[in-house]
Scaffold this motif. Structure first.
Motif, PDB file in Angstrom:
ATOM      1  N   MET A   1       8.864  11.588  40.340  1.00 43.24           N
ATOM      2  CA  MET A   1       7.451  11.977  40.296  1.00 43.24           C
ATOM      3  C   MET A   1       6.592  10.735  40.146  1.00 43.24           C
TER       4      MET A   1
ATOM      5  N   GLU B   1      -0.931  15.767  25.234  1.00 38.56           N
ATOM      6  CA  GLU B   1      -0.356  14.462  25.600  1.00 38.56           C
ATOM      7  C   GLU B   1      -1.343  13.331  25.320  1.00 38.56           C
TER       8      GLU B   1
ATOM      9  N   PHE C   1       6.162  23.069  35.411  1.00 43.74           N
ATOM     10  CA  PHE C   1       6.799  22.105  34.498  1.00 43.74           C
ATOM     11  C   PHE C   1       6.724  22.667  33.089  1.00 43.74           C
TER      12      PHE C   1
ATOM     13  N   MET D   1      13.285  18.233  33.374  1.00 38.97           N
ATOM     14  CA  MET D   1      12.505  16.997  33.486  1.00 38.97           C
ATOM     15  C   MET D   1      12.998  16.004  32.454  1.00 38.97           C
TER      16      MET D   1
ATOM     17  N   ASP E   1       1.753  22.099  36.077  1.00 40.75           N
ATOM     18  CA  ASP E   1       2.037  22.411  34.683  1.00 40.75           C
ATOM     19  C   ASP E   1       1.346  23.729  34.331  1.00 40.75           C
TER      20      ASP E   1
ATOM     21  N   ASP F   1       9.801  12.344  34.749  1.00 40.70           N
ATOM     22  CA  ASP F   1       8.430  12.586  34.309  1.00 40.70           C
ATOM     23  C   ASP F   1       7.519  11.638  35.092  1.00 40.70           C
ATOM     24  N   TRP F   2       6.239  11.846  34.962  1.00 41.41           N
ATOM     25  CA  TRP F   2       5.240  11.120  35.761  1.00 41.41           C
ATOM     26  C   TRP F   2       5.406   9.600  35.591  1.00 41.41           C
TER      27      TRP F   2
ATOM     28  N   TYR G   1      12.104  13.348  23.301  1.00 40.25           N
ATOM     29  CA  TYR G   1      10.681  12.967  23.342  1.00 40.25           C
ATOM     30  C   TYR G   1       9.926  13.381  22.076  1.00 40.25           C
TER      31      TYR G   1
ATOM     32  N   TRP H   1      -3.956  21.399  28.160  1.00 40.67           N
ATOM     33  CA  TRP H   1      -2.936  21.782  29.139  1.00 40.67           C
ATOM     34  C   TRP H   1      -3.310  23.085  29.854  1.00 40.67           C
TER      35      TRP H   1
ATOM     36  N   HIS I   1      11.407  17.877  27.586  1.00 38.79           N
ATOM     37  CA  HIS I   1      11.672  16.628  28.311  1.00 38.79           C
ATOM     38  C   HIS I   1      13.031  16.143  27.824  1.00 38.79           C
TER      39      HIS I   1
ATOM     40  N   THR J   1      -2.676  14.006  35.394  1.00 35.22           N
ATOM     41  CA  THR J   1      -2.072  13.822  34.071  1.00 35.22           C
ATOM     42  C   THR J   1      -1.719  12.385  33.733  1.00 35.22           C
TER      43      THR J   1
HETATM   44  C1  NOJ Z   1       3.433  14.072  32.159  1.00 39.03           C
HETATM   45  C2  NOJ Z   1       3.997  15.025  31.145  1.00 39.03           C
HETATM   46  O1  NOJ Z   1       4.769  14.343  30.202  1.00 39.03           O
HETATM   47  C3  NOJ Z   1       4.844  16.121  31.781  1.00 39.03           C
HETATM   48  O2  NOJ Z   1       5.210  17.047  30.783  1.00 39.03           O
HETATM   49  C4  NOJ Z   1       4.097  16.772  32.886  1.00 39.03           C
HETATM   50  O3  NOJ Z   1       4.847  17.836  33.411  1.00 39.03           O
HETATM   51  C5  NOJ Z   1       3.774  15.722  33.933  1.00 39.03           C
HETATM   52  N1  NOJ Z   1       2.913  14.725  33.337  1.00 39.03           N
HETATM   53  C6  NOJ Z   1       3.130  16.308  35.171  1.00 39.03           C
HETATM   54  O4  NOJ Z   1       1.880  16.769  34.908  1.00 39.03           O
END
Ligand code: NOJ
Length: 752
Positions: free
Chosen positions: A323, A510, A159, A256, A115, A291-292, A217, A432, A213, A60
């Motif tokens: 993460m 995303e 997530f 998150m 996710d 978050d990542w 966000y 997703w 989030h 991701t």
């Molecule tokens: C970034 C995303 O914003 C988040 O929602 C997701 O859970 C993580 N990546 C992990 O994949």
């Protein structure tokens, strides 16, 4: 119980438990175990629990520090990893779990995250689509099935749900949420959490959920992904935070944080959000996952000078697990040794993480989720397919049906199907879907063929050129019109034209913000070219966000919003087109007339110059009306519903009863979603012109009526003031009930 034999900690724990149980009496058993285990852990091992890596592939986003990622396996064996994401499949999970449980000193099991957003293998509609069903039971079931399939692949943490409220269709991630409304979003978020976590987290078919989030966000400026968020207290307390508060009250296991800066402070290092509100005021017992790479990004935000600074600020502000920033694993131990982070901060974070691992039953059996038989039996199970079909049908919204073009007669001759999406088995799966298999959707063509052999197909305009992936998705908008002639010729000789147009499944999600909400590429031109020769068009939209379709609304007689409906797409769409299912969806997000109206949402404030007025000085545009094309809560049916007799009974002021009679006045059965809105007419902080505070979805046979009842308590009547206090103020209210946010019966009522 192989692991107990070789894990000394197990013995220590067992011994420690006896006196602890006596001493702490009322303290819960898990707390006792967590405390005993914490005592055994070195600082490095504690920091290890706060570290999460992505597994075999970087699914991701760019992996921030490739170099260190190579050391993942060494870190696993030495207990330097608390969780991994993106590793799935019983065999893979077992192998990795074995590395940790058998080779690390304490053998603390990993939690495996992914996710799981709208199903896992069997895909359900994208979350925005599911939200259009307003069917909480079906949504809970969808999450339940996602959990069953994900856990069958060894996973124990998702997530999801994303409970960010967003009013901006430019933001690609609106596809992952429940739309623009806090009340609806909260109820849907709770249904999803219940579906994932069930009643007993230790079962091998329930998984921990994540409310994300945290926070703001969905309010990225101009809808541009990862952009700055700067919002006032009223919006924060009344619009953004309530779904999170409800998730915490419902015992969500993790939260998150988000990529964005909120009023100048990145969420990852935001003490106000994470310490004061989440863990303070709300007493959240789970843990916070970043978050990542959101920690690392604080350097780019201009908030942290380097990764060491990141680790210090994130931990102190209440981020418990990192993460893919590599900040905690590289610097947190030193931060503690240098006195910049108190050991109590670490202990608190680790205790939260361990608690969830205990609750998942991972200490009892780290391989609890690794059952190859379950994996074989449950993925794509027939029951899951049936539920996905049900959910897909319920998610479809009928936007227009002039002259009753729909439903189609099953004996209908000469149906032209136009648009590349009609023949696509991949795009309708939506974005997703990390656990799924490509090209597994029933396409519209496949669905239609089960009803009729009277269909012909033309692509018309190509929507996707080449491969669509994380890097390449820009190739979606082709300008090639070479397919127009064939499509137009086909339309000309057909009785009805089904045009399947919209966005590719990877065009929302995303990183997929847009500055234009029109039909992408040359699809609008294709629609107009076909209309020239045949006006009897049903426009079947597939998209991950509201689109601007004023031309279609004006000219095309029938329009169906089908989002991206997942595995059962084509079957669901065909059953609605041919009237086997009567559409019942209602929009969870406003459809604008033009991009310039965005952000547009139903629960606005009035402004001091509401209008319309004869002079120019009122709040409006000179080139567009203020109203949306289709309002929040809107959706038609093949039958008609009539609302009458709005009553308010406040004999018990703590439970005000509102009732209305809804009658099915058409000639077929149908489901309706009756919606209750309130307006607090004068407030110490101004209140929106209307706010959803209740809804009910029900089926009525032709001619049948029902008295629909809602209850208003202080929870619905109050609001948060600018100090974040929940207040309930007496005074004048409007109570409104109807089929959508714009067609409402209204009654005044005074709260004493
Ligand atoms: C970034 C995303 O914003 C988040 O929602 C997701 O859970 C993580 N990546 C992990 O994949």
């Amino acid at each position: 119980m192989k692991w107990i034999i070789f894990k000394p900690i197990a013995v220590i724990l067992l011994l420690a438990l006896v006196p602890n149980q006596k001493v702490f009496g009322q303290l819960d058993e898990i707390q006792t175990k967590v405390e005993a285990l914490l005592k055994e852990m070195t600082l490095a091992e504690k920091v290890g629990q706060m570290n999460q890596y992505s597994g075999f592939w970087d699914a991701t986003g760019p992996s921030p520090r490739e170099g260190q990622a190579k050391d993942k396996y060494g870190h696993l064996k030495s207990g330097m990893v608390g969780s991994v994401l993106n590793v799935r499949g019983v065999e893979n999970v077992r192998k990795m779990q074995e590395l940790v449980v058998e080779e690390s000193r304490l053998g603390i099991p990993l939690i495996f995250a992914l996710d799981v957003i709208h199903g896992h293998k069997t895909l359900f509609p994208i979350p925005l689509g599911e939200a259009a069903s307003w069917d909480l039971e079906a949504i809970e079931k969808s999450a339940r099935i996602g959990a069953i399939e994900a856990s069958a692949e060894g996973l124990n943490w998702t997530f999801a749900p994303m409970i960010d409220i967003s009013r901006d269709a430019r933001w690609g991630r609106v596809m992952e949420g429940a739309g623009e409304d806090t009340y609806l979003g909260t109820r849907i978020g709770l249904a999803r959490i219940k579906g994932f976590q069930g009643d007993d987290l230790s079962l091998n078919n329930t998984i921990a959920a994540t409310a994300k989030h945290f926070a703001g966000y969905g309010f990225a400026e101009a809808g541009r992904e990862y952009n700055t968020v700067d919002i006032g207290t009223s919006t924060l307390y009344n619009v953004i935070l309530p779904p999170f508060k409800a998730a915490v009250d419902a015992n969500v296991k993790s939260v998150m944080n988000s990529f964005n800066v909120l009023n100048g402070v990145p969420a990852t290092a935001n003490k106000f959000l994470q310490r004061d509100i989440l863990k303070g005021e709300w007493d959240f017992k789970g843990f916070v996952i970043s978050d990542w790479g959101s920690g690392l990004e604080m350097i780019d935000h201009g908030f942290a000078s380097d990764l060491e600074h990141v680790a210090e600020m994130a931990a102190n502000a209440g981020s418990d697990m990192d993460m893919e920033s590599y900040a905690f694993i590289s610097h947190l131990q030193k931060n503690v040794e240098d006195g910049k982070v108190d050991i109590k901060v670490i202990d608190d974070a680790v205790a939260r993480i361990l608690r969830v691992k205990f609750e998942l039953g991972l200490f009892e059996d780290p391989y609890r989720y690794c059952d190859a038989k379950r994996e074989k039996d449950l993925l794509y199970h027939a029951d899951h397919m049936e539920a996905a079909l049900d959910m897909a049908k319920k998610s479809i919204v009928l936007l227009k049906n002039e002259g009753q073009v729909l439903p189609l007669n099953k004996a209908q001759k000469k149906i032209a199907v136009i648009g590349t999406l009609a023949d696509d088995k991949n795009s309708p799966l939506g974005n997703w879907r990390l656990g799924s298999d490509d090209n597994t959707a029933i396409s519209v063509m496949e669905g239609l063929k089960k009803y009729t052999d009277q269909i012909t197909f033309a692509e018309g305009a190509e929507l996707v050129v080449g491969h669509v992936d994380f890097v390449n998705e820009a190739k979606i908008n082709t300008t090639d019109k070479s397919g127009f002639a064939e499509a137009v010729a086909l339309a000309k000789e057909s009785e009805v034209v089904l045009m399947v147009l919209g966005e590719h499944g990877f065009q929302s999600g995303e990183g997929r913000s847009r500055t234009n909400l029109d039909l992408p590429g040359v699809q609008q031109e294709l629609l107009e070219a076909v209309y020239e020769v045949n006006k009897n068009i049903v426009l079947i939209l597939m998209n991950g966000r509201p689109l601007t379709i004023p031309w279609a609304d004006k000219h095309v007689p029938a329009i169906l919003e089908t989002w991206q409906l997942g595995t059962q797409s084509g079957n669901a769409i065909a059953s609605v087109l041919f009237g086997d299912y009567n559409p019942s969806g209602k929009l969870p997000m406003t459809f604008p007339r033009s991009i310039g109206q965005v952000p547009i949402y139903y629960n606005t404030y009035s402004t001091g110059r509401p209008g319309p007025k004869d002079i120019v000085f009122w709040s409006h545009y000179s080139d567009e009306v203020n109203t949306p094309l289709y309002p929040f809560g809107y959706g038609l049916s093949y039958t008609k519903f009539e609302y009458s007799d709005l009553q308010i009974n406040d004999s018990d002021p703590t439970k005000v009863e509102v009732s209305v009679v809804v009658k099915n006045t058409g000639d077929r059965a149908g489901e309706e979603v009756a919606q209750l809105y309130i307006q607090d007419k004068v407030g110490s902080v101004v209140r929106p012109v209307k706010e959803l505070k209740g809804f009910d979805k029900f089926l009525l046979k032709a001619g049948e009526s029902k008295t629909v009842k809602f209850t208003l308590t202080d929870n619905e009547l109050g609001f948060y003031n600018n100090q974040g206090e929940f207040v309930v103020e007496p005074g004048d209210f409007n109570i409104m009930v109807g089929p959508n946010s714009m067609e409402l019966m209204i009654k005044s009522w005074v709260k004493k």
